[in-house]
Scaffold this motif. Structure first.
Motif, PDB file in Angstrom:
ATOM      1  N   THR A  33      -2.077   0.682  -4.901  1.00  0.00           N
ATOM      2  CA  THR A  33      -1.849  -0.675  -4.403  1.00  0.00           C
ATOM      3  C   THR A  33      -0.992  -1.449  -5.382  1.00  0.00           C
ATOM      4  N   GLU A  34       0.136  -1.939  -4.899  1.00  0.00           N
ATOM      5  CA  GLU A  34       0.923  -2.873  -5.699  1.00  0.00           C
ATOM      6  C   GLU A  34       0.342  -4.267  -5.506  1.00  0.00           C
ATOM      7  N   VAL A  35      -0.067  -4.889  -6.608  1.00  0.00           N
ATOM      8  CA  VAL A  35      -0.540  -6.269  -6.573  1.00  0.00           C
ATOM      9  C   VAL A  35       0.647  -7.151  -6.944  1.00  0.00           C
ATOM     10  N   CYS A  36       0.954  -8.118  -6.082  1.00  0.00           N
ATOM     11  CA  CYS A  36       2.169  -8.922  -6.233  1.00  0.00           C
ATOM     12  C   CYS A  36       1.795 -10.395  -6.339  1.00  0.00           C
ATOM     13  N   TRP A  37       2.038 -10.987  -7.499  1.00  0.00           N
ATOM     14  CA  TRP A  37       1.662 -12.383  -7.761  1.00  0.00           C
ATOM     15  C   TRP A  37       2.889 -13.275  -7.613  1.00  0.00           C
ATOM     16  N   PRO A  38       2.805 -14.360  -6.825  1.00  0.00           N
ATOM     17  CA  PRO A  38       3.975 -15.229  -6.660  1.00  0.00           C
ATOM     18  C   PRO A  38       4.326 -15.954  -7.968  1.00  0.00           C
ATOM     19  N   VAL A  39       5.627 -15.957  -8.299  1.00  0.00           N
ATOM     20  CA  VAL A  39       6.096 -16.598  -9.535  1.00  0.00           C
ATOM     21  C   VAL A  39       7.332 -17.442  -9.228  1.00  0.00           C
ATOM     22  N   TYR A  88       0.838  -1.191   0.000  1.00  0.00           N
ATOM     23  CA  TYR A  88       0.000   0.000   0.000  1.00  0.00           C
ATOM     24  C   TYR A  88       0.880   1.250   0.000  1.00  0.00           C
ATOM     25  N   LEU A  89       0.818   1.984  -1.092  1.00  0.00           N
ATOM     26  CA  LEU A  89       1.675   3.139  -1.303  1.00  0.00           C
ATOM     27  C   LEU A  89       0.853   4.403  -1.132  1.00  0.00           C
ATOM     28  N   PHE A  90       1.019   5.053   0.013  1.00  0.00           N
ATOM     29  CA  PHE A  90       0.232   6.244   0.319  1.00  0.00           C
ATOM     30  C   PHE A  90       0.867   7.475  -0.308  1.00  0.00           C
ATOM     31  N   ARG A  91       0.042   8.227  -1.025  1.00  0.00           N
ATOM     32  CA  ARG A  91       0.501   9.461  -1.658  1.00  0.00           C
ATOM     33  C   ARG A  91       0.125  10.656  -0.797  1.00  0.00           C
TER      34      ARG A  91
END
Length: 265
Positions: free
Chosen positions: A253-259, A243-246
């Motif tokens: 919101t950075e959505v991060c998918w496991p790879v 969560y990147l507050f400006r």
């Protein structure tokens, strides 16, 4: 003695049909002042006209019957005003959500592509203050807000990174599952409440940013998940969000998918 009105007169004054008046009587919202025992005719006091007009407007605003009863039973005009204002705020929030959904539907109808810029990141294991729980999908937002406030209140120093979340697959597939909100920190943490110190595990991630509110974030999830699936990059593990507050309180919101580790550069 108060002037009494027939149901026809009362209907004309309030624009409530006899059917509506019967319904409101059954619901306990508006009892007639008198019911003739021999004919069953209902009579109303002139003083009930304003109450009936209030009820009609509340129902037009989709206020639940229980809330209308609470408003009518309020002990003072100020208390009544507070209850009405609360419902109006709820309706305004609902209207905002409806507008957002309409915009998203229009984008889907014209097949407007979701902008997607994918980055690959190897996230290191990180010490964090966190709250974990089993939650229902519809309750995640409220739970998240409360958990994040509690975590920040527990910190004895500054965070070392933005807050984040870990969300189990079951939360999406079964509508109930594990969720963790965390704030990276090297500072002391007060663990007297729900907050615990954890190590957020390392992970290789495909990352994209969803701008603004969480409305429409499913499209971002869909675009990123499709990108990962089409390249056969997916790995086991919970989806992450950062969560990147400006400035001004807005949040991306950075959505991060496991790879898998062997990803594209």
């Amino acid at each position: 003695m108060a002037v009494q009105l027939s149901s026809g007169e009362f209907s004309t004054m309030t624009r409530l049909s006899r059917k509506a008046l019967r319904l409101y009587q059954e619901q306990g919202l508006l009892e007639p002042a008198r019911v003739d025992p021999s004919t069953g005719y209902r009579f109303y006091d002139v003083s009930q006209v304003e109450t009936a007009q209030l009820i009609r407007r509340f129902r037009e605003l989709d206020m639940p019957v229980a809330q209308i009863k609470a408003v009518l039973a309020a002990p003072s005009p100020a208390a009544r005003t507070r209850l009405i204002s609360r419902h109006l705020r709820h309706m305004e929030e609902q209207l905002d959500r409806t507008r957002e959904t309409i915009g998203e539907l229009r984008a889907l109808l014209v097949r407007e592509p979701t902008p997607l810029e994918v980055r690959f990141r190897s996230a290191l294991a990180t010490r964090a203050a966190a709250i974990s729980d089993t939650v229902r999908t519809g309750e995640v937002g409220q739970w998240w807000s409360g958990a994040l406030r509690e975590i920040h209140a527990s910190l004895g120093g500054s965070p070392t990174g933005p807050p984040g979340g870990l969300y189990a697959t079951e939360l999406f597939t079964e509508e109930v599952g594990g969720a963790t909100v965390f704030v990276p920190t090297d500072a002391p943490v007060d663990t007297s409440g729900r907050v615990r110190v954890i190590e957020v595990p390392s992970a290789d991630l495909a990352v994209t940013t969803h701008a603004g509110s969480h409305s429409g974030i499913d499209r971002t999830y869909g675009a990123l998940g499709s990108y990962v699936a089409e390249r056969e990059l997916g790995a086991e593990g919970p989806v992450r969000e950062n969560y990147l507050f400006r400035e001004g309180g807005e949040m991306d919101t950075e959505v991060c998918w496991p790879v898998h580790h062997e990803t594209e550069s």
